[in-house]
Design a protein around this motif. Structure first.
Motif, PDB file in Angstrom:
ATOM      1  N   ARG A 111      84.462  52.441  63.290  1.00  0.00           N
ATOM      2  CA  ARG A 111      83.335  51.715  62.725  1.00  0.00           C
ATOM      3  C   ARG A 111      82.043  52.439  63.058  1.00  0.00           C
ATOM      4  O   ARG A 111      81.294  52.057  63.957  1.00  0.00           O
ATOM      5  N   THR A 112      81.753  53.513  62.342  1.00  0.00           N
ATOM      6  CA  THR A 112      80.571  54.324  62.595  1.00  0.00           C
ATOM      7  C   THR A 112      79.561  54.223  61.469  1.00  0.00           C
ATOM      8  O   THR A 112      78.515  54.845  61.526  1.00  0.00           O
ATOM      9  N   GLY A 113      79.819  53.467  60.448  1.00  0.00           N
ATOM     10  CA  GLY A 113      78.913  53.351  59.318  1.00  0.00           C
ATOM     11  C   GLY A 113      79.636  52.686  58.179  1.00  0.00           C
ATOM     12  O   GLY A 113      80.807  52.321  58.300  1.00  0.00           O
ATOM     13  N   PRO A 114      78.963  52.488  57.045  1.00  0.00           N
ATOM     14  CA  PRO A 114      79.610  51.815  55.909  1.00  0.00           C
ATOM     15  C   PRO A 114      80.766  52.621  55.339  1.00  0.00           C
ATOM     16  O   PRO A 114      80.821  53.840  55.461  1.00  0.00           O
ATOM     17  N   ALA A 115      81.708  51.917  54.735  1.00  0.00           N
ATOM     18  CA  ALA A 115      82.827  52.591  54.080  1.00  0.00           C
ATOM     19  C   ALA A 115      82.313  53.421  52.905  1.00  0.00           C
ATOM     20  O   ALA A 115      81.290  53.092  52.298  1.00  0.00           O
TER      21      ALA A 115
END
Length: 243
Positions: free
Chosen positions: A78-82
């Motif tokens: 979970r490092t940013g939007p998909a």
């Protein structure tokens, strides 16, 4: 965990549909709100964003990250939007719907092998394709745009979402958004969109129907699944979606 997070969790649990990727399509009429939903859902999914844009750019008048399922799982931190692929990056003025070959060759082929896709987004102002842009094989990749649930793509999809807003209402929203300068484009677009859905409809094959409401979104099972009564309302914001 809010209800949009629950939808994101459900999508992550789906079996991969394109190599290691769960390809989720968001279809509907131009101006129906697809790109706004895509941006919110991408944020809820919280996958990597190594090149795919997650900003709303609804179609309208307007390297390498590794291979195999293991690579997709690593990208899923979970490092940013998909990643989000906007279909207006593949369409053109002259070919608003004749982008299937580009999609299959530039995007689905590499993703099915667990590789980053590399596609050249179309510049609607310069009327030409721009520099290549990567799209990583994240666990969930969103594809939004008119025709995202077309016949040629459905075998590669893990889920097909349809925005429940009629064509006339959607087009009015789109025309209001884009202004008088693009009225001629919209005149031609509405004809092309009507022709497309008459020959290759998406809604009858949707897994989920999504309706925007004051509180956010309500979704229910689509025509492709057994009818049910469960409805889920996601979060909303102070202003209505514009895409």
């Amino acid at each position: 965990m809010d209800d949009l997070d629950r939808l994101a969790a459900e999508l992550r649990r789906l079996p991969p549909s394109c190599g290691p990727v769960r390809l989720v399509a968001i279809d509907g009429h131009a101006g129906s709100g697809k790109s706004t939903l895509a941006a919110r859902l991408a944020a809820a999914l919280g996958g990597a964003d190594d090149g795919g844009s997650s900003e709303p750019t609804d179609l309208g008048p307007g390297g390498h990250t590794g291979t195999g399922a293991g690579a997709a799982d690593r990208i899923g931190a979970r490092t940013g939007p998909a990643p989000v692929l906007h279909l207006d990056d593949l369409a053109t003025h002259d070919e608003p719907f004749a982008w299937t070959d580009r999609m299959l060759r530039q995007v689905l082929g590499p993703l099915s092998r667990g590789e980053s896709a590399l596609y050249s987004p179309y510049d609607w102002d310069l009327r030409r394709f721009g520099p290549p842009r990567p799209l990583p094989p994240a666990p969930v990749v969103l594809v939004e745009g008119v025709g995202a649930g077309r016949r040629a793509l459905r075998p590669h999809l893990a889920r097909l979402l349809w925005m429940e807003r009629g064509p006339e209402e959607s087009w009015v929203r789109g025309r209001r958004r884009d202004g008088l300068a693009l009225s001629n484009f919209w005149d031609g677009w509405t004809v092309a969109e009507t022709r497309h859905f008459a020959g290759d409809p998406s809604r009858p094959f949707a897994d989920t129907l999504v309706r925007e409401c004051q509180e956010g979104y309500v979704w229910r099972p689509g025509p492709s699944v057994a009818a049910g009564t469960h409805q889920t309302i996601t979060y909303g914001d102070d202003s209505p979606a514009a895409n």
